[in-house]
Design a protein around this motif. Structure first.
Motif, short mmCIF file in Angstrom:
data_model
loop_
_atom_site.label_atom_id
_atom_site.label_comp_id
_atom_site.label_asym_id
_atom_site.label_seq_id
_atom_site.Cartn_x
_atom_site.Cartn_y
_atom_site.Cartn_z
N ASN A 85 -4.20 1.27 6.07
CA ASN A 85 -5.45 0.44 5.36
C ASN A 85 -6.98 1.59 5.48
O ASN A 85 -7.78 1.38 4.06
CB ASN A 85 -6.28 -0.59 6.04
CG ASN A 85 -5.10 -2.18 5.31
OD1 ASN A 85 -4.96 -1.93 4.05
ND2 ASN A 85 -5.60 -3.29 5.94
N ARG A 86 -6.65 3.01 6.07
CA ARG A 86 -7.42 3.89 6.37
C ARG A 86 -7.90 3.95 5.19
O ARG A 86 -8.30 5.49 5.40
CB ARG A 86 -8.03 3.91 7.63
CG ARG A 86 -8.66 3.17 8.53
CD ARG A 86 -9.06 4.15 10.01
NE ARG A 86 -7.55 4.69 10.49
CZ ARG A 86 -6.90 3.80 11.75
NH1 ARG A 86 -7.84 2.89 12.33
NH2 ARG A 86 -6.41 4.26 12.39
N LYS A 87 -6.05 4.65 5.41
CA LYS A 87 -5.79 6.16 4.46
C LYS A 87 -5.41 5.77 2.92
O LYS A 87 -5.36 4.57 2.21
CB LYS A 87 -4.85 7.06 5.00
CG LYS A 87 -4.78 6.78 6.47
CD LYS A 87 -3.71 8.28 6.06
CE LYS A 87 -3.91 9.59 5.52
NZ LYS A 87 -2.61 10.31 6.45
N SER A 88 -5.77 6.21 1.90
CA SER A 88 -6.14 6.03 0.29
C SER A 88 -4.38 6.69 -0.30
O SER A 88 -3.57 5.99 -0.67
CB SER A 88 -7.49 6.54 0.37
OG SER A 88 -7.34 8.13 -0.82
N GLU A 101 -3.49 -1.48 9.87
CA GLU A 101 -5.39 -0.83 10.21
C GLU A 101 -4.82 1.00 10.43
O GLU A 101 -5.30 1.00 9.31
CB GLU A 101 -5.59 -0.54 11.68
CG GLU A 101 -5.87 -1.93 12.28
CD GLU A 101 -6.72 -2.49 13.10
OE1 GLU A 101 -6.58 -0.79 14.35
OE2 GLU A 101 -6.77 -3.25 13.70
N LEU A 102 -4.25 1.63 9.52
CA LEU A 102 -3.71 3.23 9.89
C LEU A 102 -3.30 3.04 7.94
O LEU A 102 -4.63 3.82 7.94
CB LEU A 102 -2.38 3.64 10.34
CG LEU A 102 -2.39 4.87 9.98
CD1 LEU A 102 -3.04 6.21 10.98
CD2 LEU A 102 -1.14 5.11 10.15
N LYS A 119 0.45 -1.23 -0.06
CA LYS A 119 -0.40 -0.35 0.27
C LYS A 119 0.75 1.18 -0.07
O LYS A 119 0.75 2.36 -1.08
CB LYS A 119 -0.82 0.10 0.99
CG LYS A 119 -1.45 1.26 1.10
CD LYS A 119 -3.12 0.07 0.75
CE LYS A 119 -4.11 2.10 1.11
NZ LYS A 119 -5.34 1.95 1.83
N GLU A 132 -1.97 -2.11 14.80
CA GLU A 132 -1.97 -1.35 14.56
C GLU A 132 -1.79 -0.10 13.06
O GLU A 132 -2.50 0.92 12.88
CB GLU A 132 -1.86 -0.12 15.69
CG GLU A 132 -2.46 -0.23 17.12
CD GLU A 132 -1.76 0.43 18.69
OE1 GLU A 132 -0.97 1.49 18.15
OE2 GLU A 132 -2.07 -0.14 19.58
#
Length: 73
Positions: A51-54, A48-49, A21, A45
């Motif tokens: 994966n939340r942002k593009s 997850e951070l 990513k 953590e």
């Protein structure tokens, strides 16, 4: 995939997803076997951070890479 379970396979999956990513060039510097299950929650953590942002600024990418470096065994 159940990431609530601490396992080498889950660590490998999260590291691969993070490096993919972030489009990290030097993926050899961050390998799944560099991380222990003791740092699993911190790695999760970060996963997850990411994966939340593009998209990420260069400073965010640097901060994430530094944190991954701090978590290495």
């Amino acid at each position: 995939m159940d990431l609530s379970v601490k396992s080498p396979e889950n660590i490998e999956y999260m590291v691969e997803q993070i490096t993919s990513k972030l489009r990290m060039v030097n993926v050899g510097a961050i390998k799944p076997d560099h991380f222990s299950e003791a740092s699993y929650e911190d790695l999760k953590e970060i996963y997850e951070l990411v994966n939340r942002k593009s998209n990420f600024s260069p400073s965010e990418m640097q901060a994430i890479a530094e944190e991954l470096g701090n978590l290495r065994k």
